[in-house]
Enzyme design. Sequence first.
Site, mmCIF file in Angstrom:
data_model
loop_
_atom_site.group_PDB
_atom_site.id
_atom_site.type_symbol
_atom_site.label_atom_id
_atom_site.label_comp_id
_atom_site.label_asym_id
_atom_site.label_seq_id
_atom_site.Cartn_x
_atom_site.Cartn_y
_atom_site.Cartn_z
ATOM 1 N N ALA A 44 -9.263 1.938 9.511
ATOM 2 C CA ALA A 44 -8.511 1.826 10.323
ATOM 3 C C ALA A 44 -8.847 2.457 11.745
ATOM 4 O O ALA A 44 -9.712 2.013 12.579
ATOM 5 C CB ALA A 44 -6.888 2.092 10.150
ATOM 6 N N LYS B 104 0.806 -1.351 -0.021
ATOM 7 C CA LYS B 104 -0.260 -0.018 0.135
ATOM 8 C C LYS B 104 0.835 1.249 0.071
ATOM 9 O O LYS B 104 1.573 1.627 1.089
ATOM 10 C CB LYS B 104 -0.798 -0.062 1.220
ATOM 11 N N ALA C 6 -9.271 5.984 4.083
ATOM 12 C CA ALA C 6 -9.118 7.400 4.879
ATOM 13 C C ALA C 6 -10.175 7.935 4.585
ATOM 14 O O ALA C 6 -10.998 8.162 3.830
ATOM 15 C CB ALA C 6 -7.691 8.159 4.156
ATOM 16 N N GLY C 7 -10.438 8.408 5.896
ATOM 17 C CA GLY C 7 -11.625 9.604 6.168
ATOM 18 C C GLY C 7 -12.899 8.805 6.628
ATOM 19 O O GLY C 7 -13.838 9.516 7.354
#
Lengths: 67, 277
Positions: free
Chosen positions: B224, B115, B202-203
């Site tokens: 995450a 990643k 993300a976010g």
Amino acid sequence: MIVVNGESFDVRPGETLAAVLDRLDVSPHARGVAVAVDGEVVPRACWELFALAEDARVEVLTAMQGG
Amino acid sequence: MTETTGMPTTLTGNGAAPPEDPITIAGRTMRSRLLLGTGGFPSLELLSAAIAAAGSELVTVALRRIDPAARGSLVDVLSDAGVDLLPNTAGCYTARDAVLTARLAREAFETNWVKLEVIGDEDTLLPDAPELLRAAEELVDEGFVVLPYTSDDPVLARRLQDIGCAAVMPLGSPIGSGMGIRNPYNIALIREAVEVPVVLDAGVGTASDAALAMELGCDAVMAASAISRAQDPVRMARAMRAAVHAGRLARGAGRIPRRLYATASTPDEGLPDFGPA
């Protein structure tokens, strides 16, 4: 004097990377460990014969939670 | 919007979801469309329980200096969980550092998947597009399966695909911000712009963000902090799993168009006439 993970580290003349790693308790079979010397990967198979220069910068890395 | 996700659209009319709806990235097929980041879990026990609750098959790990006091256990926990590792290059600000980190990860974890993160700003942790492209190109050339963390930019996503990335991972909003998907139109455009899998990264702050990502056509969601820093990470992992599933179903079901005015769902035909009030 070499630098291992940012800390000064005394090496004996002719000491190999494998010997230094052994002093850090990292066996040649340790899972999830990789080593870079002076910004280049040193494959596990080469640890045994890899001679360290006097001012070598060694990074010993492993898995950490992230991402 | 054109259907480009490969989701079966046969109108069987019985409402049955496809029994198996796997995702394939670079030839690897996974049943779970929820990727889990391992960062932020207060303990390895919680991480392990969250992996089980999320049903994830691919989880990210970072590479950091070895700590002689606490070694090996993360790899062991992930190995016991039966998941595959997706090493990241978190914390890298240059293509050179990211490429070297990817090579070290390949050596450490015996995987050529990465990643790829190349950060351009320490406050927003937004990607550095030119460095990202440079690193991606080099790693693809070296035989890596590259999954780049990228801006929500359809043009950049296409460039990344064209140089050989196996998927693209656009951000919904900055890492760890929990701000959800700030530009859903761009995420939908990215889905149209590329053929490789799109993984919203993300976010994500809560389950509805993950569902929206899937409704917009993303093939998978990566979470995450949304899970690891929730008050109850295991429960949130379960919620995310359900949301990804729900969003995927809704995407395949085909939502109704948005309208400004009402459209009666009950017909006027047969309406009784009760006479003057």
